[in-house]
Every structure is written in structure tokens, then in C-alpha cells.
Design an enzyme around this catalytic site. Sequence first.
Site, PDB file in Angstrom:
ATOM      1  CG  ASN A  14       8.495  13.563  79.712  1.00  0.00           C
ATOM      2  OD1 ASN A  14       9.704  13.752  79.873  1.00  0.00           O
ATOM      3  ND2 ASN A  14       7.975  12.342  79.560  1.00  0.00           N
ATOM      4  CE  LYS A  16       8.092  11.337  76.185  1.00  0.00           C
ATOM      5  NZ  LYS A  16       7.328  10.376  75.414  1.00  0.00           N
ATOM      6  CG  HIS A  97       7.380   8.242  81.032  1.00  0.00           C
ATOM      7  ND1 HIS A  97       7.539   7.444  79.920  1.00  0.00           N
ATOM      8  CD2 HIS A  97       6.646   9.303  80.643  1.00  0.00           C
ATOM      9  CE1 HIS A  97       6.920   8.024  78.897  1.00  0.00           C
ATOM     10  NE2 HIS A  97       6.372   9.147  79.302  1.00  0.00           N
ATOM     11  CD  GLU A  99       8.990   7.357  76.548  1.00  0.00           C
ATOM     12  OE1 GLU A  99       9.800   8.173  77.026  1.00  0.00           O
ATOM     13  OE2 GLU A  99       8.087   7.678  75.746  1.00  0.00           O
ATOM     14  CD  GLU A 168       2.303  10.075  80.022  1.00  0.00           C
ATOM     15  OE1 GLU A 168       2.306  11.174  79.469  1.00  0.00           O
ATOM     16  OE2 GLU A 168       3.337   9.410  80.215  1.00  0.00           O
ATOM     17  N   GLY A 174       3.343   9.469  71.689  1.00  0.00           N
ATOM     18  CA  GLY A 174       4.142   9.737  70.490  1.00  0.00           C
ATOM     19  C   GLY A 174       3.573   9.155  69.213  1.00  0.00           C
ATOM     20  CB  SER A 213      -0.923  11.813  70.928  1.00  0.00           C
ATOM     21  OG  SER A 213       0.040  10.860  70.515  1.00  0.00           O
TER      22      SER A 213
HETATM   23  P1  PGA Z   1       3.722  12.589  73.782  1.00  0.00           P
HETATM   24  O1  PGA Z   1       4.404  12.002  75.121  1.00  0.00           O
HETATM   25  O2  PGA Z   1       2.963  13.838  74.190  1.00  0.00           O
HETATM   26  O3  PGA Z   1       4.873  12.885  72.869  1.00  0.00           O
HETATM   27  O4  PGA Z   1       2.797  11.533  73.267  1.00  0.00           O
HETATM   28  C1  PGA Z   1       3.754  12.046  76.354  1.00  0.00           C
HETATM   29  C2  PGA Z   1       4.608  11.411  77.427  1.00  0.00           C
HETATM   30  O5  PGA Z   1       5.231  10.367  77.167  1.00  0.00           O
HETATM   31  O6  PGA Z   1       4.677  11.924  78.568  1.00  0.00           O
END
Ligand code: PGA
Length: 253
Positions: A14, A16, A97, A99, A168, A174, A213
Site C-alpha cells: 500500500n 499510500k 483503510h 486512514e 490492521e 507506521g 509495521s
Molecule cells: P505500515 O502500513 O506497513 O507502514 O505500518 C500498513 C498499512 O497502513 O497498510
Amino acid sequence: MGLSMTRRKLVAGNWKMHGTAAELGEVEAIAAAAQAHSRVDLALCLPATLIERAARAVPGFAIGGQDVHEAGKGAHTGCVSVAMLRDAGAALTIVGHSERRQAQHESDADVKAKAKAALAGGLDVILCIGESLAIREQGQAVAVVDTQLAASLPTSIGQPESFSVAYEPIWAIGTGKVPSAADIAEMHGALRRRLIMTYGDAGRGVRILYGGSVKASNAAEIFAIDDVDGALVGGASLTASDFIPIVEAASQD
Ligand code: PGA
């Protein structure tokens, strides 16, 4: 049993809001690695602006979107439809997601509508769910995420392999923090039960990805957990050198 034995791992990146034409070389390198790891399904969910160029650069490799609008067309400034994603060459999309649930205030009902529209229009779907740190600390994570999943699931999914769920935890995205293996196993087990309750036997064929992560140093341990059928990877999917070792871990599991 049966179907559960046949679930291939899916490792999806992903990106982003990262990536312009300058990064197409990373897409090409990751797609090349896919050929060497044919036991695992790979995908990259890219910014909408990069999908068409990436899809042309790596024909046959699964390029995806990161969101889609539930309507076929209309007055939705800034949004992208299922047909537009397909036209650009996308094979799948992420929906729900965290976010977007947070910043764009997407509800479970919105996510369900997006998943339904995407599947109906021929896109594979990765539907995301996950709890906040406060919910985890209150001991409510499994109950809250299960409720979120139940309210976000489309009524029908067609082929189970075209639909995946990504667990997630928001506090793991992150941050470098990852739940314990026991906590991931408990959550994925609960989500599997919900999928079987909703779709019957087809629920055994739906892949449940872990996200948050994931990196080369923890991937093998995460993939070894029961009912972890792959990963949704953010930061570590941006370069082939970070992403390919995760793919290797999945293909050895
Ligand atoms: P990350 O993000 O691997 O940077 O923690 C995962 C995601 O939000 O899909």
C-alpha cells in the site's frame, strides 16, 4: 479444512500518498520478483495517478487502487469509480483503510458499499479493519473489530479468493509496533469465525491479511501464525529492497 489448505498467501503493498513516475523502477523490480515467487500472490496498491503507467509497465502483475467510490458515476468531485480503476488497468482495490475511516470519516456502511461495488464491477477487494490503542488497552479489541467486520462485509463475495480482509491495528500502522503472535492469532481466529458465519464454507477461502509495521525482520514470524494468509504492507513496500524479503518470507511459509 479443505479450502483452508488451499489459501495462497497474498502480500500487497500500500503505497499510500507516495510515488510518481520516478518510482516506476521499484514497481518493475517488485513485479520481476513476483515471477520468482509464484507460490505467493503479490499486488501493489498505488496512487490513482500512477495506476495506468504501472499497469502498462508490468502487464500481468496485479496493480490496485487504495479506495474507490461506490457510485458508478456522477457528481463526486475528486473520486474514482470502479470502472475508472479497471479502465486504468487495476485488478483490485483497498477499501476501508483506517486512514480513510479517520480522515475521510468513512463509516462501516460506506466501506460495505464500496466493497460491494468493487466486487460487482470485477475488482478484487482488500477490506481493512482494526482497533485504536485505547480499544486495545480496554481489552475490547476482538469485540470491536469483529463488530466492525460484521458491519463492513458485503452481503455476498462471489469467489472467496477475490476478497480479502486486512486486520490492521491502528496503533501498529507506521509505528514499528506489532501485536504479539498470540494477539494476532486470537484476532484472526475470531475474524475467520465471522467470515464462516457470514459466507458459510466460502468464508474459509477468504484470505485474512495482517497489516501494521510488517517488515523483513518480523514477516516470517507473522506468516507462521494460524489464519494469517498474507500481509498488507505500507512503508516497507515502497522499495523492492524492503519488499522482496517480505515476499520471500511468505513464499517459504
Ligand atoms: P505500515 O502500513 O506497513 O507502514 O505500518 C500498513 C498499512 O497502513 O497498510
